[in-house]
Design a protein around this motif. Structure first.
Motif, PDB file in Angstrom:
ATOM      1  N   VAL A  42       0.858  -1.191   0.000  1.00 42.81           N
ATOM      2  CA  VAL A  42       0.000   0.000   0.000  1.00 42.81           C
ATOM      3  C   VAL A  42       0.888   1.232   0.000  1.00 42.81           C
ATOM      4  N   ASN A  43       0.736   2.051  -1.050  1.00 44.56           N
ATOM      5  CA  ASN A  43       1.562   3.244  -1.214  1.00 44.56           C
ATOM      6  C   ASN A  43       0.767   4.531  -1.165  1.00 44.56           C
ATOM      7  N   GLU A  44      -0.395   4.533  -1.808  1.00 41.71           N
ATOM      8  CA  GLU A  44      -1.182   5.744  -1.928  1.00 41.71           C
ATOM      9  C   GLU A  44      -2.576   5.507  -1.347  1.00 41.71           C
ATOM     10  N   GLY A  45      -3.230   6.598  -1.011  1.00 39.43           N
ATOM     11  CA  GLY A  45      -4.601   6.541  -0.522  1.00 39.43           C
ATOM     12  C   GLY A  45      -4.792   7.498   0.638  1.00 39.43           C
ATOM     13  N   ARG A  46      -5.986   7.513   1.139  1.00 36.27           N
ATOM     14  CA  ARG A  46      -6.294   8.397   2.256  1.00 36.27           C
ATOM     15  C   ARG A  46      -7.373   7.739   3.109  1.00 36.27           C
ATOM     16  N   LEU A  47      -7.227   7.834   4.394  1.00 36.52           N
ATOM     17  CA  LEU A  47      -8.229   7.379   5.345  1.00 36.52           C
ATOM     18  C   LEU A  47      -8.612   8.582   6.185  1.00 36.52           C
ATOM     19  N   THR A  48      -9.888   8.904   6.194  1.00 38.67           N
ATOM     20  CA  THR A  48     -10.374  10.054   6.937  1.00 38.67           C
ATOM     21  C   THR A  48     -11.330   9.578   8.018  1.00 38.67           C
ATOM     22  N   VAL A  49     -11.081   9.972   9.238  1.00 40.55           N
ATOM     23  CA  VAL A  49     -11.956   9.655  10.355  1.00 40.55           C
ATOM     24  C   VAL A  49     -12.455  10.966  10.942  1.00 40.55           C
ATOM     25  N   GLU A  50     -13.763  11.089  11.043  1.00 38.84           N
ATOM     26  CA  GLU A  50     -14.362  12.260  11.679  1.00 38.84           C
ATOM     27  C   GLU A  50     -14.853  11.828  13.051  1.00 38.84           C
ATOM     28  N   LEU A  51     -14.486  12.563  14.077  1.00 40.93           N
ATOM     29  CA  LEU A  51     -14.883  12.264  15.441  1.00 40.93           C
ATOM     30  C   LEU A  51     -15.505  13.498  16.055  1.00 40.93           C
ATOM     31  N   SER A  52     -16.728  13.352  16.558  1.00 43.85           N
ATOM     32  CA  SER A  52     -17.405  14.447  17.245  1.00 43.85           C
ATOM     33  C   SER A  52     -17.244  14.223  18.746  1.00 43.85           C
ATOM     34  N   PHE A  53     -16.528  15.093  19.410  1.00 46.40           N
ATOM     35  CA  PHE A  53     -16.272  14.940  20.837  1.00 46.40           C
ATOM     36  C   PHE A  53     -17.557  15.007  21.657  1.00 46.40           C
ATOM     37  N   SER A  54     -18.475  15.893  21.282  1.00 52.67           N
ATOM     38  CA  SER A  54     -19.679  16.087  22.092  1.00 52.67           C
ATOM     39  C   SER A  54     -20.641  14.906  22.047  1.00 52.67           C
ATOM     40  N   THR A  55     -20.658  14.195  20.926  1.00 49.71           N
ATOM     41  CA  THR A  55     -21.593  13.064  20.795  1.00 49.71           C
ATOM     42  C   THR A  55     -20.901  11.715  20.880  1.00 49.71           C
ATOM     43  N   GLY A  56     -19.581  11.700  20.717  1.00 52.42           N
ATOM     44  CA  GLY A  56     -18.852  10.440  20.708  1.00 52.42           C
ATOM     45  C   GLY A  56     -19.054   9.652  19.429  1.00 52.42           C
ATOM     46  N   ARG A  57     -19.641  10.267  18.435  1.00 56.35           N
ATOM     47  CA  ARG A  57     -19.890   9.590  17.167  1.00 56.35           C
ATOM     48  C   ARG A  57     -18.703   9.787  16.235  1.00 56.35           C
ATOM     49  N   PHE A  58     -18.521   8.791  15.384  1.00 53.71           N
ATOM     50  CA  PHE A  58     -17.455   8.900  14.394  1.00 53.71           C
ATOM     51  C   PHE A  58     -17.977   8.413  13.053  1.00 53.71           C
ATOM     52  N   ALA A  59     -17.272   8.793  12.026  1.00 56.04           N
ATOM     53  CA  ALA A  59     -17.593   8.352  10.668  1.00 56.04           C
ATOM     54  C   ALA A  59     -16.312   8.188   9.892  1.00 56.04           C
ATOM     55  N   LEU A  60     -16.273   7.175   9.051  1.00 55.78           N
ATOM     56  CA  LEU A  60     -15.172   6.996   8.116  1.00 55.78           C
ATOM     57  C   LEU A  60     -15.615   7.588   6.792  1.00 55.78           C
TER      58      LEU A  60
END
Length: 132
Positions: free
Chosen positions: A113-131
């Motif tokens: 694996v050389n290229e790509g992107r992984l994005t994780v969004e984390l909301s501190f107030s709700t504890g919810r995350f999304a990829l």
């Protein structure tokens, strides 16, 4: 004579020179050996094994492959694992109840694996995350 292959070490050197990730993973394609009854007979044990691999940090990603029209599943899937080498990757896949029972067979391909992107969004107030 056309050049149809290149030593893996040449690719690894180029990746290192360019400062790319160069993370060695193992891509596993797993396919049924017969009908889906054999696959479904061990699906719970297989999923438990997958979760165990995840908890041990071996599992990178896994899931079923659908038909190209996205309408059916015919029992096959893809698994991406971390391993110290191809023999270790084979041992990990041999221990999967799906393979040890004979319900599926697998093919492993080393994947750099050389290229790509992984994005994780984390909301501190709700504890919810999304990829993303």
């Amino acid at each position: 004579m056309p050049n149809s292959s290149m030593p893996a070490d040449v690719i690894r050197g180029l990746v290192q020179e360019k400062g790319m990730l160069g993370k060695q993973l193992y891509l596993v394609r797993t396919t049924p050996t017969g009908d889906l009854d054999a696959v479904l007979a061990v699906i719970e044990a297989h999923l438990a094994y997958q979760v165990e691999l995840e908890s041990r940090g071996i599992m990178f990603a896994a899931g079923p492959n659908f038909t190209p029209d996205e309408q059916e599943w015919r029992g096959d899937g893809t698994v991406v694992i971390r391993a110290g080498g191809i023999e270790e990757a084979r041992a990990i896949m041999d221990a999967d109840p799906m393979h040890s029972s004979g319900a599926r067979r697998y093919e492993i391909r080393p994947w750099l694996v050389n290229e790509g992107r992984l994005t994780v969004e984390l909301s501190f107030s709700t504890g919810r995350f999304a990829l993303a």
